[in-house]
Design a protein around this motif. Structure first.
Motif, mmCIF file in Angstrom:
data_model
loop_
_atom_site.group_PDB
_atom_site.id
_atom_site.type_symbol
_atom_site.label_atom_id
_atom_site.label_comp_id
_atom_site.label_asym_id
_atom_site.label_seq_id
_atom_site.Cartn_x
_atom_site.Cartn_y
_atom_site.Cartn_z
ATOM 1 N N SER A 19 -1.634 7.755 4.096
ATOM 2 C CA SER A 19 -0.936 7.629 5.373
ATOM 3 C C SER A 19 0.546 7.355 5.133
ATOM 4 C CB SER A 19 -1.536 6.478 6.189
ATOM 5 O OG SER A 19 -1.228 5.245 5.567
ATOM 6 N N LEU A 20 1.333 7.577 6.159
ATOM 7 C CA LEU A 20 2.765 7.287 6.058
ATOM 8 C C LEU A 20 3.013 5.797 5.823
ATOM 9 C CD1 LEU A 20 4.290 9.600 8.808
ATOM 10 C CD2 LEU A 20 4.379 9.879 6.324
ATOM 11 N N ILE A 21 2.159 4.960 6.376
ATOM 12 C CA ILE A 21 2.296 3.513 6.155
ATOM 13 C C ILE A 21 2.088 3.187 4.682
ATOM 14 C CG2 ILE A 21 1.236 1.266 6.643
ATOM 15 C CD1 ILE A 21 0.717 2.338 9.498
ATOM 16 N N ARG A 22 1.080 3.776 4.086
ATOM 17 C CA ARG A 22 0.819 3.528 2.663
ATOM 18 C C ARG A 22 1.973 4.035 1.800
ATOM 19 N NH1 ARG A 22 -4.880 4.697 -0.409
ATOM 20 N NH2 ARG A 22 -4.342 3.575 -2.309
ATOM 21 N N ILE A 23 2.492 5.197 2.111
ATOM 22 C CA ILE A 23 3.638 5.736 1.379
ATOM 23 C C ILE A 23 4.832 4.794 1.530
ATOM 24 C CG2 ILE A 23 5.280 7.648 1.234
ATOM 25 C CD1 ILE A 23 2.937 9.447 2.279
ATOM 26 N N GLY A 24 5.041 4.302 2.735
ATOM 27 C CA GLY A 24 6.133 3.361 2.978
ATOM 28 C C GLY A 24 5.971 2.077 2.189
ATOM 29 N N ILE A 25 4.748 1.591 2.114
ATOM 30 C CA ILE A 25 4.476 0.378 1.328
ATOM 31 C C ILE A 25 4.811 0.619 -0.136
ATOM 32 C CG2 ILE A 25 2.612 -1.090 0.437
ATOM 33 C CD1 ILE A 25 1.354 -0.847 3.280
ATOM 34 N N TYR A 26 4.429 1.777 -0.675
ATOM 35 C CA TYR A 26 4.725 2.075 -2.079
ATOM 36 C C TYR A 26 6.225 2.228 -2.306
ATOM 37 C CZ TYR A 26 -0.261 2.705 -2.952
ATOM 38 O OH TYR A 26 -1.614 2.500 -3.081
ATOM 39 N N LEU A 27 6.922 2.788 -1.340
ATOM 40 C CA LEU A 27 8.382 2.899 -1.467
ATOM 41 C C LEU A 27 9.046 1.522 -1.455
ATOM 42 C CD1 LEU A 27 9.273 5.994 0.721
ATOM 43 C CD2 LEU A 27 9.609 5.726 -1.736
ATOM 44 N N ILE A 28 8.641 0.679 -0.529
ATOM 45 C CA ILE A 28 9.203 -0.676 -0.452
ATOM 46 C C ILE A 28 8.840 -1.453 -1.723
ATOM 47 C CG2 ILE A 28 9.067 -2.886 0.764
ATOM 48 C CD1 ILE A 28 8.717 -1.178 3.355
ATOM 49 N N ALA A 29 7.608 -1.296 -2.176
ATOM 50 C CA ALA A 29 7.165 -2.002 -3.382
ATOM 51 C C ALA A 29 7.979 -1.602 -4.602
ATOM 52 C CB ALA A 29 5.690 -1.725 -3.633
ATOM 53 N N SER A 30 8.478 -0.377 -4.625
ATOM 54 C CA SER A 30 9.222 0.084 -5.797
ATOM 55 C C SER A 30 10.556 -0.628 -5.975
ATOM 56 C CB SER A 30 9.442 1.594 -5.730
ATOM 57 O OG SER A 30 10.392 1.924 -4.733
ATOM 58 N N VAL A 31 11.053 -1.296 -4.937
ATOM 59 C CA VAL A 31 12.321 -2.023 -5.060
ATOM 60 C C VAL A 31 12.111 -3.541 -5.147
ATOM 61 C CG1 VAL A 31 13.676 -0.215 -3.940
ATOM 62 C CG2 VAL A 31 12.719 -2.057 -2.566
ATOM 63 N N LEU A 32 10.874 -3.970 -5.216
ATOM 64 C CA LEU A 32 10.558 -5.388 -5.406
ATOM 65 C C LEU A 32 10.085 -5.558 -6.849
ATOM 66 C CD1 LEU A 32 8.659 -5.967 -2.056
ATOM 67 C CD2 LEU A 32 11.040 -6.516 -2.576
ATOM 68 N N PRO A 33 10.675 -6.482 -7.593
ATOM 69 C CA PRO A 33 10.478 -6.511 -9.046
ATOM 70 C C PRO A 33 9.046 -6.544 -9.576
ATOM 71 C CG PRO A 33 12.276 -7.936 -8.450
ATOM 72 C CD PRO A 33 11.661 -7.468 -7.161
ATOM 73 N N ILE A 34 8.127 -7.279 -9.006
ATOM 74 C CA ILE A 34 6.796 -7.432 -9.598
ATOM 75 C C ILE A 34 5.724 -6.630 -8.853
ATOM 76 C CG2 ILE A 34 5.032 -9.161 -10.215
ATOM 77 C CD1 ILE A 34 7.599 -9.352 -11.836
ATOM 78 N N VAL A 35 5.985 -6.251 -7.646
ATOM 79 C CA VAL A 35 4.977 -5.634 -6.779
ATOM 80 C C VAL A 35 4.397 -4.325 -7.333
ATOM 81 C CG1 VAL A 35 4.515 -4.809 -4.439
ATOM 82 C CG2 VAL A 35 5.969 -6.800 -4.794
ATOM 83 N N PRO A 36 5.169 -3.454 -8.001
ATOM 84 C CA PRO A 36 4.540 -2.229 -8.526
ATOM 85 C C PRO A 36 3.362 -2.500 -9.466
ATOM 86 C CG PRO A 36 6.908 -2.003 -8.604
ATOM 87 C CD PRO A 36 6.617 -3.421 -8.209
ATOM 88 N N PHE A 37 3.428 -3.600 -10.207
ATOM 89 C CA PHE A 37 2.351 -3.918 -11.145
ATOM 90 C C PHE A 37 1.103 -4.406 -10.405
ATOM 91 C CE2 PHE A 37 6.491 -4.675 -13.128
ATOM 92 C CZ PHE A 37 6.455 -3.648 -14.059
ATOM 93 N N ILE A 38 1.301 -5.081 -9.296
ATOM 94 C CA ILE A 38 0.182 -5.519 -8.458
ATOM 95 C C ILE A 38 -0.484 -4.311 -7.817
ATOM 96 C CG2 ILE A 38 -0.449 -6.848 -6.397
ATOM 97 C CD1 ILE A 38 1.967 -8.701 -7.148
ATOM 98 N N LEU A 39 0.338 -3.395 -7.297
ATOM 99 C CA LEU A 39 -0.219 -2.192 -6.677
ATOM 100 C C LEU A 39 -0.910 -1.304 -7.702
ATOM 101 C CD1 LEU A 39 2.514 -1.209 -4.075
ATOM 102 C CD2 LEU A 39 0.323 -2.320 -3.675
#
Length: 94
Positions: A64-84
């Motif tokens: 979904s667009l919401i999920r894509i948006g979450i992944y985009l936002i997560a990419s600019v937060l230092p630790i979140v990509p590893f959690i995702l």
């Protein structure tokens, strides 16, 4: 495809951490601006590759667009990509 996206996201996340916690202090505390120049370029290229694989994965898995948006936002937060990444590994086991 999901494994390629996950690997790209992790490498991009690592490059972001290096940029934030190694290159930026070198520039501002030790007056070595070349660190940001080179790591900035590396991170920028990796971020573009990340975006391509995000779009490809989103299309393939019908995210979904919401999920894509979450992944985009997560990419600019230092630790979140590893959690995702961990959550994606659980959602899409090999």
């Amino acid at each position: 495809m999901i494994n390629l996206y996950r690997k790209t996201a992790v490498v991009e996340g690592i490059s972001y951490l290096i940029l934030l916690f190694v290159a930026m202090p070198l520039k501002y505390f030790f007056n070595i601006p070349e660190a940001v120049k080179y790591f900035g370029w590396i991170h920028g290229v990796l971020f573009l590759v990340f975006l391509v694989f995000l779009v490809l994965a989103a299309v393939k898995y019908r995210w979904s667009l919401i999920r894509i948006g979450i992944y985009l936002i997560a990419s600019v937060l230092p630790i979140v990509p590893f959690i995702l990444d961990k959550k994606l590994a659980e959602e899409y086991p090999n």
